[in-house]
Design an enzyme around this catalytic site. Structure first.
Site, short mmCIF file in Angstrom:
data_model
loop_
_atom_site.label_atom_id
_atom_site.label_comp_id
_atom_site.label_asym_id
_atom_site.label_seq_id
_atom_site.Cartn_x
_atom_site.Cartn_y
_atom_site.Cartn_z
CE LYS A 1 -4.14 -1.35 1.35
NZ LYS A 1 -5.33 -1.53 1.77
CE LYS B 1 -7.54 -9.87 -2.91
NZ LYS B 1 -8.11 -9.80 -1.65
CE LYS C 1 -13.71 -3.22 -0.81
NZ LYS C 1 -12.81 -4.97 0.22
P1 ATP Z 1 -9.48 -4.76 -2.00
O1 ATP Z 1 -9.58 -4.04 -3.31
O2 ATP Z 1 -9.19 -2.72 -1.55
O3 ATP Z 1 -8.05 -4.86 -1.15
P2 ATP Z 1 -10.86 -6.32 -1.21
O4 ATP Z 1 -11.75 -6.74 -2.32
O5 ATP Z 1 -9.71 -7.95 -1.99
O6 ATP Z 1 -10.50 -5.31 -1.29
P3 ATP Z 1 -10.85 -6.52 1.34
O7 ATP Z 1 -11.35 -5.84 1.91
O8 ATP Z 1 -9.48 -6.49 1.58
O9 ATP Z 1 -11.35 -7.33 -0.39
O10 ATP Z 1 -10.91 -8.47 2.11
C1 ATP Z 1 -12.76 -8.02 2.75
C2 ATP Z 1 -12.58 -9.94 2.75
O11 ATP Z 1 -13.25 -10.29 2.03
C3 ATP Z 1 -11.46 -10.77 3.20
O12 ATP Z 1 -11.65 -12.03 4.19
C4 ATP Z 1 -10.53 -11.85 1.76
O13 ATP Z 1 -10.09 -12.89 2.50
C5 ATP Z 1 -11.99 -11.54 1.40
N1 ATP Z 1 -11.62 -11.71 -0.32
C6 ATP Z 1 -11.20 -10.66 -0.80
N2 ATP Z 1 -11.81 -11.19 -2.12
C7 ATP Z 1 -11.68 -12.04 -2.15
C8 ATP Z 1 -11.24 -13.19 -3.40
N3 ATP Z 1 -11.71 -12.62 -4.84
N4 ATP Z 1 -11.69 -13.91 -3.38
C9 ATP Z 1 -11.76 -14.87 -1.25
N5 ATP Z 1 -12.12 -14.19 -0.83
C10 ATP Z 1 -11.59 -12.50 -1.07
#
Ligand code: ATP
Ligand code: LTN
Length: 341
Positions: free
Chosen positions: A122, A204, A207
């Protein structure tokens, strides 16, 4: 009566987890985290939070931030977080989190925080705002967890390092002052799905991906869900089978398997001799059907601001009572003068 014959009910293990209200909640968040939380509620004492204090480590537009947080709260309720069984509160409403975070900062080493890969990532992606909060983010996360004496913490792979640090902080504190905090274990769900990007299936689904076709939001309209799946990147083999190198198809099969409860063999048989177009449409339809009741509940809940306020307030009050006990205990051990009011 022989009281020894009455089995003492075993204390349910405590689970704590949190999610940041940093934007749209995706199918990845839903299948990877939220759906598992919902399933845990019967067997564990679950405490969930919207980690909004963590969210301001990245600059937020105030109106958008407020809207995202309320929407995320309503959406998690719509997904099945049930306040009859669990607590679900907003982190910033419970001041013990920020208080214990300060205390734990003084028991966390600069070197430890410098090794956190999320901080390193980050500080590169937000190079213009490498603030101290981004650096001490894991101490706040440790406070979240330790305040509730959590036994288990469901987290994705990206948060494992932070949980490991939480364990180290708890062990260090307990080592100096005697048993104060439960040392939490990670909870790895039996059926966890890692959902990949629909556009770059080796990454992965996230969002914060700028390409909106890479992710499906839980609140996306059916036509958008269909369009995004139809555009999903696959391969040129035109055969629905799970195999190495077929990341796009593997991802779609993973999603379809969770949605329908079918095994990979069953899916392969179902689409034997049929093209990717049919398969993609079927995956999209299964997701649309699964999300429909969630979207309907969300539409009801988001209209009822008074009900949402009642829910997050009551949960925060209960969380405050529980967490205050831990904070008081820790502060007493350190040697702070006890407040007389
Ligand atoms: P960012 O894009 O801001 O990193 P993110 O969509 O990756 O956000 P987080 O807020 O980091 O999401 O994660 C929230 C929860 O969702 C965590 O428990 C994370 O492991 C899960 N998660 C996020 N993306 C995935 C994915 N693609 N598949 C499975 N679990 C996910
Ligand atoms: N950092 C986590 C969210 C989070 C969390 C927590 C998860 C904040 N506090 C405590 C588990 C336990 C994230 O960004 N996914």
């Amino acid at each position: 009566m022989d009281t020894n014959a009455i089995p003492t009910p075993e204390r349910k293990k405590v689970i704590f987890s949190a999610i940041q209200p940093s934007g749209t909640i995706t199918l990845g968040n839903y299948l990877g985290a939220i759906k598992n939380w919902v399933a845990l509620q019967d067997d564990y004492r679950c405490i969930f939070a919207l980690a909004d204090l963590h969210t301001i480590t990245v600059r937020q537009d105030p109106a958008k931030f407020r809207q995202n947080a309320l929407q995320a709260y309503a959406l998690l309720m719509a997904c099945g977080i049930d306040l009859e069984k669990s607590l679900f509160f907003i982190q910033s409403h419970v001041p013990t989190h920020a208080e214990l975070a300060w205390v734990l900062n003084c028991y966390t080493q600069f070197g430890e925080l410098s090794r956190m890969t999320q901080f390193k990532d980050k500080s590169t992606t937000h190079a213009d705002n490498v603030n101290a909060g981004l650096f001490t983010y894991p101490s706040l996360m440790a406070a979240d967890i330790l305040l509730y004496q959590a036994d288990l913490v469901p987290v994705g792979a990206d948060q494992k390092q932070h949980l490991e640090l939480t364990r180290n902080i708890a062990e260090r504190f307990n080592g100096v002052y005697g048993n104060t905090f439960t040392v939490p274990d990670p909870y790895i769900p039996k059926t966890g799905a890692r959902v990949m990007s629909l556009q770059e299936p080796t990454r992965k689904m996230s969002k914060s991906d700028e390409n909106v076709n890479a992710w499906v939001a839980v609140l996306d309209k059916p036509e958008d869900i269909l369009r995004k799946f139809k555009r999903a990147v696959t391969d040129s083999e035109a055969c629905v089978r799970y195999a190495e190198g077929k990341d796009g198809i593997n991802n779609l099969m993973g999603i379809y398997a969770v949605m329908t409860g079918k095994s990979y063999e069953e899916i392969e048989r179902e689409f034997d001799g049929r093209g990717y177009g049919d398969f993609k449409a079927a995956v999209a339809e299964s997701v649309i059907a699964h999300l429909r009741p969630v979207q309907e509940r969300y539409a009801q809940l988001i209209k009822d601001k008074a009900y949402l306020e009642k829910c997050y307030t009551e949960s925060a009050q209960a969380a405050q009572r529980i967490s205050q006990r831990t904070l008081d205990k820790a502060m007493k051990k350190i040697g702070f003068i006890k407040k007389a009011f």
